[in-house]
Design a protein around this motif. Sequence first.
Motif, mmCIF file in Angstrom:
data_model
loop_
_atom_site.group_PDB
_atom_site.id
_atom_site.type_symbol
_atom_site.label_atom_id
_atom_site.label_comp_id
_atom_site.label_asym_id
_atom_site.label_seq_id
_atom_site.Cartn_x
_atom_site.Cartn_y
_atom_site.Cartn_z
ATOM 1 N N LEU A 32 -1.335 -0.431 -3.664
ATOM 2 C CA LEU A 32 -1.390 -1.253 -4.872
ATOM 3 C C LEU A 32 -2.496 -0.777 -5.793
ATOM 4 O O LEU A 32 -2.297 -0.619 -6.989
ATOM 5 C CB LEU A 32 -1.626 -2.725 -4.507
ATOM 6 C CG LEU A 32 -0.409 -3.504 -4.048
ATOM 7 C CD1 LEU A 32 -0.836 -4.895 -3.589
ATOM 8 C CD2 LEU A 32 0.607 -3.621 -5.157
ATOM 9 N N ASN A 33 -3.670 -0.526 -5.240
ATOM 10 C CA ASN A 33 -4.786 -0.068 -6.052
ATOM 11 C C ASN A 33 -4.499 1.305 -6.649
ATOM 12 O O ASN A 33 -4.840 1.579 -7.784
ATOM 13 C CB ASN A 33 -6.072 -0.018 -5.223
ATOM 14 C CG ASN A 33 -6.568 -1.400 -4.877
ATOM 15 O OD1 ASN A 33 -6.225 -2.373 -5.541
ATOM 16 N ND2 ASN A 33 -7.362 -1.492 -3.819
ATOM 17 N N THR A 35 -1.573 2.574 -7.424
ATOM 18 C CA THR A 35 -0.608 2.423 -8.507
ATOM 19 C C THR A 35 -1.283 1.941 -9.779
ATOM 20 O O THR A 35 -1.026 2.443 -10.855
ATOM 21 C CB THR A 35 0.507 1.437 -8.104
ATOM 22 O OG1 THR A 35 1.127 1.921 -6.926
ATOM 23 C CG2 THR A 35 1.530 1.301 -9.195
ATOM 24 N N LYS A 36 -2.181 0.979 -9.657
ATOM 25 C CA LYS A 36 -2.832 0.420 -10.830
ATOM 26 C C LYS A 36 -3.850 1.374 -11.440
ATOM 27 O O LYS A 36 -4.161 1.273 -12.601
ATOM 28 C CB LYS A 36 -3.544 -0.894 -10.471
ATOM 29 C CG LYS A 36 -2.587 -1.989 -10.080
ATOM 30 C CD LYS A 36 -1.811 -2.459 -11.264
ATOM 31 C CE LYS A 36 -0.951 -3.637 -10.880
ATOM 32 N NZ LYS A 36 -0.027 -4.018 -11.877
ATOM 33 N N LYS A 53 6.593 1.865 -17.627
ATOM 34 C CA LYS A 53 6.608 0.541 -17.006
ATOM 35 C C LYS A 53 5.161 0.083 -16.938
ATOM 36 O O LYS A 53 4.299 0.803 -16.440
ATOM 37 C CB LYS A 53 7.225 0.594 -15.615
ATOM 38 C CG LYS A 53 8.701 0.848 -15.625
ATOM 39 C CD LYS A 53 9.259 0.841 -14.227
ATOM 40 C CE LYS A 53 10.752 1.117 -14.273
ATOM 41 N NZ LYS A 53 11.318 1.180 -12.924
ATOM 42 N N ARG A 54 4.909 -1.100 -17.434
ATOM 43 C CA ARG A 54 3.544 -1.612 -17.482
ATOM 44 C C ARG A 54 2.928 -1.719 -16.085
ATOM 45 O O ARG A 54 1.729 -1.510 -15.908
ATOM 46 C CB ARG A 54 3.517 -2.966 -18.186
ATOM 47 C CG ARG A 54 2.119 -3.429 -18.471
ATOM 48 C CD ARG A 54 2.089 -4.581 -19.413
ATOM 49 N NE ARG A 54 0.718 -5.020 -19.583
ATOM 50 C CZ ARG A 54 0.337 -5.935 -20.421
ATOM 51 N NH1 ARG A 54 1.226 -6.518 -21.196
ATOM 52 N NH2 ARG A 54 -0.913 -6.276 -20.507
ATOM 53 N N SER A 55 3.742 -2.012 -15.090
ATOM 54 C CA SER A 55 3.240 -2.152 -13.721
ATOM 55 C C SER A 55 2.789 -0.823 -13.123
ATOM 56 O O SER A 55 2.092 -0.795 -12.123
ATOM 57 C CB SER A 55 4.316 -2.774 -12.829
ATOM 58 O OG SER A 55 5.452 -1.932 -12.773
ATOM 59 N N GLU A 56 3.173 0.294 -13.746
ATOM 60 C CA GLU A 56 2.856 1.606 -13.198
ATOM 61 C C GLU A 56 1.698 2.301 -13.889
ATOM 62 O O GLU A 56 1.312 3.395 -13.489
ATOM 63 C CB GLU A 56 4.097 2.508 -13.266
ATOM 64 C CG GLU A 56 5.220 2.032 -12.372
ATOM 65 C CD GLU A 56 6.471 2.881 -12.488
ATOM 66 O OE1 GLU A 56 6.532 3.785 -13.350
ATOM 67 O OE2 GLU A 56 7.404 2.619 -11.713
ATOM 68 N N ASN A 58 -2.252 1.932 -16.036
ATOM 69 C CA ASN A 58 -3.414 1.171 -16.451
ATOM 70 C C ASN A 58 -3.397 1.204 -17.974
ATOM 71 O O ASN A 58 -3.506 2.283 -18.576
ATOM 72 C CB ASN A 58 -4.678 1.815 -15.888
ATOM 73 C CG ASN A 58 -5.928 1.113 -16.333
ATOM 74 O OD1 ASN A 58 -6.216 1.047 -17.520
ATOM 75 N ND2 ASN A 58 -6.664 0.592 -15.376
ATOM 76 N N GLU A 102 5.564 -7.434 -21.757
ATOM 77 C CA GLU A 102 5.261 -7.921 -20.416
ATOM 78 C C GLU A 102 5.628 -6.897 -19.347
ATOM 79 O O GLU A 102 4.959 -6.803 -18.329
ATOM 80 C CB GLU A 102 5.994 -9.233 -20.151
ATOM 81 C CG GLU A 102 5.470 -10.390 -20.975
ATOM 82 C CD GLU A 102 6.253 -11.675 -20.738
ATOM 83 O OE1 GLU A 102 6.833 -11.845 -19.645
ATOM 84 O OE2 GLU A 102 6.276 -12.508 -21.654
ATOM 85 N N GLU A 103 6.695 -6.121 -19.580
ATOM 86 C CA GLU A 103 7.168 -5.170 -18.576
ATOM 87 C C GLU A 103 7.081 -3.715 -19.012
ATOM 88 O O GLU A 103 6.920 -2.833 -18.186
ATOM 89 C CB GLU A 103 8.606 -5.500 -18.191
ATOM 90 C CG GLU A 103 8.737 -6.836 -17.504
ATOM 91 C CD GLU A 103 10.173 -7.162 -17.122
ATOM 92 O OE1 GLU A 103 11.005 -6.231 -17.049
ATOM 93 O OE2 GLU A 103 10.453 -8.346 -16.887
#
Length: 187
Positions: A32-33, A35-36, A53-56, A58, A102-103
């Motif tokens: 998780l860390n 990826t961020k 993708k915002r989740s992928e 920083n 958001e995404e």
Amino acid sequence: MKKINIVYLLFVMAIGFYSCSSDESTENTQNLNLTKSISFSPKLNFDKPTTFKRSEVNVDSLLNNVVSELYSFNINSGVSKKEISSDKNLENYDGVDIKIGEELIEITPIYGTNPPLEGSDDNADCGGKAGDGWQKFATCRSEDCVKKETETAVKQLTNSLSSGKCMDIRIKRNTLSATVCARVVSC
């Protein structure tokens, strides 16, 4: 595109190395860390938009890399290959629109001609028209100033976001300076 493929390959390899860990909960936390914290360094294609993708990514690192890329070429060298006006009284610019949802984050190259200074407002200075809702944050003469003002715009607009709204950051760079603008729009 080739650079993104290399970054993706490195990402997959890093996940593979971490998957050999004997402590499964530590492994999940590390992935998780990882990826961020991956810092993408996109090469702007001045012909088409790029989406992440915002989740992928920083967001702060991505914005800093976009600004660095915008400053990586001599604006007079014709890298953008878009001649807008040959009128010596008008100044051409290259830039980017960065829509943060958001995404997804979409980075769209922009180019155009700056308006005459007389009677201009934030919308005109930002390359928009009356009623577009642009707020001009600064006119900067350095890359560091653009990065700082972009960060300020994101922090300020984050408080104005609600469901179904996105941040729209615009950076317009000409020979001597860059204008940082932002607004909140429907996604």
